[in-house]
Design an enzyme around this catalytic site. Structure first.
Site, PDB file in Angstrom:
ATOM      1  N   TYR A 160       1.181  -1.622   0.352  1.00 51.02           N
ATOM      2  CA  TYR A 160       0.564   0.248   0.746  1.00 51.02           C
ATOM      3  C   TYR A 160       0.327   1.585   0.321  1.00 51.02           C
ATOM      4  O   TYR A 160       0.078   2.341  -0.412  1.00 51.02           O
ATOM      5  CB  TYR A 160      -0.676  -0.015   1.608  1.00 51.02           C
ATOM      6  CG  TYR A 160      -2.610   0.914   1.103  1.00 51.02           C
ATOM      7  CD1 TYR A 160      -3.139   0.200   0.196  1.00 51.02           C
ATOM      8  CD2 TYR A 160      -3.160   1.208   1.664  1.00 51.02           C
ATOM      9  CE1 TYR A 160      -4.020   1.000  -0.249  1.00 51.02           C
ATOM     10  CE2 TYR A 160      -3.994   2.679   1.361  1.00 51.02           C
ATOM     11  CZ  TYR A 160      -4.396   2.480   0.474  1.00 51.02           C
ATOM     12  OH  TYR A 160      -5.585   2.796   1.018  1.00 51.02           O
ATOM     13  N   LYS A 167      -3.532   8.210   2.882  1.00 49.52           N
ATOM     14  CA  LYS A 167      -4.608   8.122   3.669  1.00 49.52           C
ATOM     15  C   LYS A 167      -4.638   8.551   5.055  1.00 49.52           C
ATOM     16  O   LYS A 167      -5.134   8.994   5.604  1.00 49.52           O
ATOM     17  CB  LYS A 167      -5.035   6.484   3.876  1.00 49.52           C
ATOM     18  CG  LYS A 167      -5.560   6.315   2.239  1.00 49.52           C
ATOM     19  CD  LYS A 167      -6.297   7.028   1.482  1.00 49.52           C
ATOM     20  CE  LYS A 167      -7.345   5.987   0.151  1.00 49.52           C
ATOM     21  NZ  LYS A 167      -8.729   6.913   0.198  1.00 49.52           N
TER      22      LYS A 167
END
Length: 260
Positions: A160, A167
């Site tokens: 990720y 995020k």
């Protein structure tokens, strides 16, 4: 229930529908059933064609479909002024936009390029700030802004990488925006959705591993659906959550509570 939701005929902007698997599309379906007036944004012409086909196929009414490049302040301002001048009041925004270059997901995080880091932050996090600023003058009756996040914002999810950092910035931005906009009765929250087979998820090398791990270990022993995320977004957008702002709400079968 409809009276409790108080979303019928409310003007809500949905940003980030890529296809029928999109989390944003699950949200759109839930809001459509609640009777909201939906406005959709798109970035490029090819996205417009896909979105219009999706709307027609599923018989979901769009009050308008408007071009908006979230990496460009003028484009954002123009999109929201077009919507605002049309309907006068915007009641809600769903921000479901995130992007990072594939090379910054497939390589080790330490090798993230400066440009790649900045682009992921700009697209996935700063865009929420810019959207909130552009929409604020039209949210004269208060309202709700919902962003979409993921567990990788607070724990390392292999592959990720730079998106997890973006995020994390997004979630912090939600809290600071909530503090700024609360005086206008504008609530800002995020949904931290579990792993769902979206177009964006295909770019995460460890995605299938994550799905399996959730099924094995999450309290509910299953992965969540876009419909479940859509329904929680509906609740967070509605009158039912009128006292909630600055929160990260998990829709992930309870996986986030585990210490593994």
């Amino acid at each position: 229930m409809e009276d409790l939701l108080q979303l019928k005929d409310k003007n809500i902007v949905i940003m980030g529908v890529a296809n029928e698997r999109s989390i944003a599309w699950g949200v759109a379906e839930s809001l459509s059933k609640a009777g909201a007036n939906l406005f959709f944004t798109y970035r490029k012409e090819r996205s417009l064609k896909k979105l219009n086909k999706l709307l027609d196929t599923n018989e979901v009414e769009a009050k308008a479909v408007i071009q908006c490049d979230v990496n460009n302040d003028e484009s954002i301002a123009h999109a929201f002024s077009e919507i605002g001048e049309d309907v006068k009041v915007i009641h809600g925004i769903v921000h479901s936009i995130a992007f990072a270059h594939s090379e910054d997901l497939n390589d080790d995080f330490v090798n993230t390029s400066r440009d790649g880091f900045a682009f992921a932050q700009d697209t996935s996090a700063y865009s929420l700030v810019a959207v909130a600023r552009a929409a604020r003058p039209y949210m004269t009756e208060g309202g709700s802004i919902i962003a979409m996040s993921y567990y990788g914002a607070e724990r390392v999810v292999r592959g990720y990488n730079v998106m997890g950092v973006a995020k994390a910035t997004l979630e912090a931005s939600v809290k600071y925006l909530a503090a700024d906009l609360g005086e206008d009765n504008i609530r800002v929250n995020a949904i931290s959705a579990g792993a769902i087979r979206t177009l964006a998820a295909k770019g995460v090398p460890s995605f299938n591993e994550v799905l399996n791990k959730i099924e094995e270990n999450a309290p509910l022993k299953r992965n969540v659906t876009k419909e479940e995320v859509g329904d929680m977004t509906l609740a967070m957008m509605s009158h039912l959550s009128r006292g909630v702002t600055g929160e990260i709400v998990y829709v992930d079968s309870g996986y986030n509570i585990l210490g593994i």
